[in-house]
Design an enzyme around this catalytic site. Structure first.
Site, PDB file in Angstrom:
ATOM      1  N   HIS A   1       3.503  -2.435   3.269  1.00  0.00           N
ATOM      2  CA  HIS A   1       3.580  -1.060   2.758  1.00  0.00           C
ATOM      3  C   HIS A   1       4.925  -0.807   2.101  1.00  0.00           C
ATOM      4  CE1 HIS A   1       0.396  -0.913   5.781  1.00  0.00           C
ATOM      5  NE2 HIS A   1      -0.072   0.151   5.149  1.00  0.00           N
TER       6      HIS A   1
ATOM      7  N   ASP B   1       0.815  -1.216   0.000  1.00  0.00           N
ATOM      8  CA  ASP B   1       0.000   0.000   0.000  1.00  0.00           C
ATOM      9  C   ASP B   1       0.852   1.270   0.000  1.00  0.00           C
ATOM     10  OD1 ASP B   1      -2.088  -1.730   0.184  1.00  0.00           O
ATOM     11  OD2 ASP B   1      -2.975  -0.850   1.987  1.00  0.00           O
TER      12      ASP B   1
END
Length: 405
Positions: A347, A203
């Site tokens: 992430h 992400d």
């Protein structure tokens, strides 16, 4: 008479001293108040995101235009999102009701306002002038509005991407959602015969250094992953975004600003549509995969994504790499929670995720030792067991999960 004069003199001196003391205290209080206001003003100026203001009827696009004034960029290394753990940020949010059908978002076409190639944002770091990018940033990636390389198309065709050609200049790579997944929420997918497959997702990118290092690790291990992009980050790092697509990875929408708070229907639509349009303009990709920032389901963006018949991709394996965990801790958590059809949340953007980069090779090696294969979200959806009732999460999934991307 002398005594009376002495008494009056002492009284006058006392009154004078009281007046001087009062004036000194008043001046000190005023100076302290001004200093506090200045300090609060400086602190408030760093808060992200800024509170919403009433929107005019004509809502400007996040993409901006060539003549618009650009704010000063954030210094390299600054975080695009709040520095504290995002779970804490979400826990402080008030509860808001879902948007009703009466407040449905306007048509997607109303928000697709492309205005040239002038891309710039103040909210995500840029590589400074004269700074050298890592060598694995492919210099052969096509420039803006150019057709992705044939190699990239060939790789992605086996990754669930179907090409279509809106123009002679740039084909479209479409990460579509099967009908049974449209407007649904998924946390994991049970594969046929419990095949040991797992999906890695990243992400908040694309991001300088982190994304490039992740790409290098995935390429060395011949793995394709799914990246959920923030519009601001892609605006600042278009070449990195092109490299992600050229290397055959899947792309999802993660909104423009990564806001958690409640948005009106028009703003929620713009968050998704502007990001979707920039993804297409930069890479030629259309995607029906959406992940709400922080997993928040009731601030407006997820409702708009459902109206578009996007699939809402959540996760079942969250090592919480947005907290200060070591690489070993991240690896142990992912291995412990691994199961067939799991979706792993990590992430590559939004801040310093060096522990994630360090942990990734260990995760891959240990999962392979256990017999796992790596797939993208579109591949995982195609492998689902139609007899498994838990495949598609219920629509009343809690609006605020215990962890957040």
């Amino acid at each position: 008479m002398a005594k009376r004069n002495s008494f009056l003199l002492r009284r006058l001196m006392f009154v004078t001293m009281v007046a001087v003391g009062f004036g000194f205290i008043l001046g000190l209080s005023w100076n302290t108040r001004n200093s506090s206001q200045q300090a609060m003003g400086a602190k408030d100026s760093t808060l992200q995101p800024a509170p919403l203001v009433p929107l005019p009827q004509e809502i400007p696009s996040n993409l901006g235009d060539e003549n618009s004034q650009k704010p000063n960029p954030v210094k390299t290394g600054a975080s695009l999102f709040p520095p504290n753990p995002k779970q804490q940020a979400i826990a402080q949010l008030p509860s808001y009701p879902n948007l009703s059908s009466d407040n449905a978002a306007p048509s997607a076409q109303a928000f697709r306002k492309l205005t040239g190639d002038s891309l710039g944002s103040a909210n995500s770091p840029k590589v400074q002038s004269g700074e050298t990018l890592p060598e694995n940033l492919n210099p052969n990636i096509p420039k803006d509005n150019a057709t992705p390389s044939g190699q990239g198309l060939q790789e992605t065709s086996s990754n669930g991407i179907s090409p279509e050609s809106p123009s002679s200049e740039q084909p479209t790579l479409n990460f579509g959602a099967p009908p049974e997944f449209q407007s649904k929420i998924i946390k994991k997918i049970t594969p046929l015969e419990q095949e040991k497959v797992i999906a890695l997702t990243f992400d908040d990118g694309p991001w300088p250094r982190n994304t490039l290092k992740v790409l290098d690790i995935l390429k060395k291990n011949n793995i394709k992953a799914t990246f959920f992009w923030v519009g601001q980050a892609l605006k600042d790092n278009p070449q990195i975004g092109k490299q992600v697509v050229a290397e055959g990875h899947t792309i999802g929408n993660h909104t423009w600003h990564h806001w958690y708070h409640h948005l009106d229907a028009s703003t929620a639509a713009r968050e998704i549509e502007d990001t979707a349009e920039l993804i297409y303009k930069t890479t030629g990709v259309r995607t029906s995969l959406f992940r709400p920032p922080g997993g928040v389901m009731n601030n407006g963006v997820a409702d708009y994504a459902k109206q578009k018949k996007d699939v809402i991709v959540m996760w079942s394996n969250d090592p919480m790499d947005y907290r200060p965990h070591s690489a070993d801790q991240l690896t142990k958590y992912v291995i412990r929670k691994a199961q067939p059809g799991a979706i792993v949340l990590m992430h590559d953007g939004g801040g310093n995720h060096s522990a994630t980069v360090e942990a990734l090779p260990q995760m891959i090696a240990k999962l392979r030792e256990q017999g796992y294969k790596f797939v993208t979200i579109p591949e995982l959806m195609k492998m689902r067991d139609p007899q498994a009732s838990e495949v598609i999460a219920k629509k009343d999934l809690p609006s605020r999960p215990t962890t957040s991307p």
